[in-house]
Design a protein around this motif. Structure first.
Motif, PDB file in Angstrom:
ATOM      1  N   LYS A 115     -13.469  69.852 -54.523  1.00 29.03           N
ATOM      2  CA  LYS A 115     -13.775  70.765 -53.422  1.00 29.03           C
ATOM      3  C   LYS A 115     -15.246  70.659 -53.010  1.00 29.03           C
ATOM      4  O   LYS A 115     -15.579  70.682 -51.814  1.00 29.03           O
ATOM      5  N   THR A 117     -17.347  68.096 -53.425  1.00 27.04           N
ATOM      6  CA  THR A 117     -17.842  66.763 -53.056  1.00 27.04           C
ATOM      7  C   THR A 117     -17.063  66.114 -51.922  1.00 27.04           C
ATOM      8  O   THR A 117     -17.528  65.147 -51.322  1.00 27.04           O
ATOM      9  N   PHE A 118     -15.879  66.641 -51.618  1.00 30.98           N
ATOM     10  CA  PHE A 118     -14.975  65.971 -50.680  1.00 30.98           C
ATOM     11  C   PHE A 118     -15.548  65.901 -49.265  1.00 30.98           C
ATOM     12  O   PHE A 118     -15.449  64.865 -48.589  1.00 30.98           O
ATOM     13  N   ASP A 119     -16.156  66.979 -48.784  1.00 29.17           N
ATOM     14  CA  ASP A 119     -16.697  66.979 -47.421  1.00 29.17           C
ATOM     15  C   ASP A 119     -17.779  65.928 -47.248  1.00 29.17           C
ATOM     16  O   ASP A 119     -17.848  65.243 -46.217  1.00 29.17           O
ATOM     17  N   SER A 120     -18.632  65.798 -48.239  1.00 26.93           N
ATOM     18  CA  SER A 120     -19.690  64.793 -48.175  1.00 26.93           C
ATOM     19  C   SER A 120     -19.107  63.386 -48.131  1.00 26.93           C
ATOM     20  O   SER A 120     -19.582  62.522 -47.383  1.00 26.93           O
ATOM     21  N   ARG A 122     -16.126  62.613 -46.992  1.00 28.11           N
ATOM     22  CA  ARG A 122     -15.507  62.479 -45.655  1.00 28.11           C
ATOM     23  C   ARG A 122     -16.553  62.098 -44.617  1.00 28.11           C
ATOM     24  O   ARG A 122     -16.331  61.208 -43.787  1.00 28.11           O
ATOM     25  N   ASN A 123     -17.686  62.758 -44.647  1.00 31.43           N
ATOM     26  CA  ASN A 123     -18.740  62.474 -43.675  1.00 31.43           C
ATOM     27  C   ASN A 123     -19.301  61.060 -43.837  1.00 31.43           C
ATOM     28  O   ASN A 123     -19.666  60.411 -42.853  1.00 31.43           O
ATOM     29  N   GLU A 164      -4.831  63.184 -48.206  1.00 33.36           N
ATOM     30  CA  GLU A 164      -5.855  63.813 -47.379  1.00 33.36           C
ATOM     31  C   GLU A 164      -7.065  62.912 -47.173  1.00 33.36           C
ATOM     32  O   GLU A 164      -7.729  62.962 -46.124  1.00 33.36           O
ATOM     33  N   GLY A 165      -7.364  62.094 -48.173  1.00 33.26           N
ATOM     34  CA  GLY A 165      -8.585  61.295 -48.111  1.00 33.26           C
ATOM     35  C   GLY A 165      -8.438  59.916 -47.525  1.00 33.26           C
ATOM     36  O   GLY A 165      -9.442  59.294 -47.138  1.00 33.26           O
ATOM     37  N   PHE A 168     -10.199  58.669 -44.402  1.00 27.83           N
ATOM     38  CA  PHE A 168     -11.653  58.827 -44.426  1.00 27.83           C
ATOM     39  C   PHE A 168     -12.328  57.855 -45.404  1.00 27.83           C
ATOM     40  O   PHE A 168     -13.502  58.023 -45.724  1.00 27.83           O
TER      41      PHE A 168
END
Length: 240
Positions: A115, A117-120, A122-123, A164-165, A168
Motif C-alpha cells: 500500500k 509503495t505501490f503509488d510510487s 505506478r508513477n 492491478e500492477g 504500470f
C-alpha cells in the motif's frame, strides 16, 4: 543509479541472504527488522546495508519508516515481503492472539508495505514485488492453521495485485519455500527434522541461497513477463 530494494525481515535467515543477493546484483538495499538490534547492527556492519527497525504488522509504523527511508535512500522500486513469525498450535489450543499475530505479521505486512509503495511504483512505471509464501500455505500443515492461512493468503494477494500492477510495469510474484536450513528450522527436534527431510525428494533441506536466487530472478529489470506467479522452491516436497 541503482534501484532501491527494501527487504522486510531482511537482517536474519532467508531475509539476510535475500538482502545480500540483491546487493550483489547491484541494488541499493534497505533491510528492516522488528526487534533484534544486536543481530541487525552486526548484519549492517558486515554488509554495509542500511537497516531500519519497525513492526511491519503496524501500518502507522510502516508509514513513518517509509517516509524516512525514502528521504534518506530514495523511492522503493523493489519490495520483498519476507517478514514472518510462527505461533504454532492446534486450533483447539490456539487463542485469538496467536491467530492475529501471525495473520497481521505474515499477511498484513504485505498489505502495509505494498500500500505504501505501490503509488510510487505506478508513477515510475516500474516495480518489482516478491512476497515469501510457504509450502505449508500450499499443502497445509498440522498445528499451523494460522501460518498456513497467512501464507496461502499471500498467494491469492499476489495474483490479485499482479492484475492491478501489470499495465504500470509492476510485476507481483511470490516464492513458496519448502523447509530451509535456518535457525527456526534447526530448532525442530532432530527426530522430527529427519522425518521432514525424508519427505523431500532431493534429500536435503533448502539453503537460503536457493531462495535468494529466485528473488534475484523475479526482481530483475528484464523479468517483466513473469507476474502473478508463485515459484515453488521446495526440493520436490510438494508439486502441483
Amino acid at each position: 543509479m541503482a534501484r532501491v530494494a527494501l527487504v522486510t525481515g531482511g537482517t536474519r535467515g532467508i531475509g539476510a541472504e535475500i538482502s545480500i543477493a540483491l546487493q550483489t546484483a547491484g541494488r541499493t538495499v534497505v533491510a528492516t527488522y522488528a526487534s533484534n538490534d544486536q543481530a541487525a547492527e552486526a548484519f549492517s556492519k558486515v554488509t554495509g546495508i542500511k537497516v531500519y527497525r519497525f513492526n511491519a504488522a503496524k501500518f502507522e509504523e510502516c508509514s513513518d519508516a517509509l517516509k524516512k527511508i525514502v528521504a534518506e535512500v530514495g523511492p522503493i522500486e523493489i519490495l520483498v515481503n519476507n517478514a514472518g513469525i510462527t505461533r504454532d498450535g492446534t486450533l483447539q489450543k490456539m487463542d485469538r492472539d496467536m491467530w492475529d499475530a501471525v495473520i497481521d505479521t505474515n499477511l498484513g505486512s504485505c498489505y502495509n508495505l505494498c500500500k505504501l509503495t505501490f503509488d510510487s511504483m505506478r508513477n515510475a512505471k516500474f516495480g518489482r514485488i516478491v512476497s515469501i509464501g510457504s509450502v505449508n500455505g500450499q499443502a497445509g500443515q498440522y498445528g499451523q492453521v494460522n501460518y498456513a492461512a497467512a501464507k496461502s493468503g499471500i498467494h491469492g494477494f499476489t495474483k490479485a495485485l499482479a492484475q492491478e500492477g501489470a499495465r504500470f510495469g509492476i510485476t507481483v510474484n511470490a516464492i513458496a519455500p519448502g523447509y530451509v536450513d535456518t535457525e527456526m528450522v534447526r530448532a525442530v527436534p532432530p527426530e522430527v527434522l529427519q522425518k521432514i527431510i525424508a519427505r523431500i525428494p532431493v534429500g536435503r533441506l533448502g539453503k537460503p541461497t536457493d531462495i535468494s536466487r529466485g528473488v534475484v530472478f523475479l526482481t530483475a529489470d528484464d523479468c517483466d513477463f513473469v507476474t502473478g506467479s508463485t515459484l515453488s522452491i521446495n526440493g520436490g516436497q510438494h508439486m502441483y
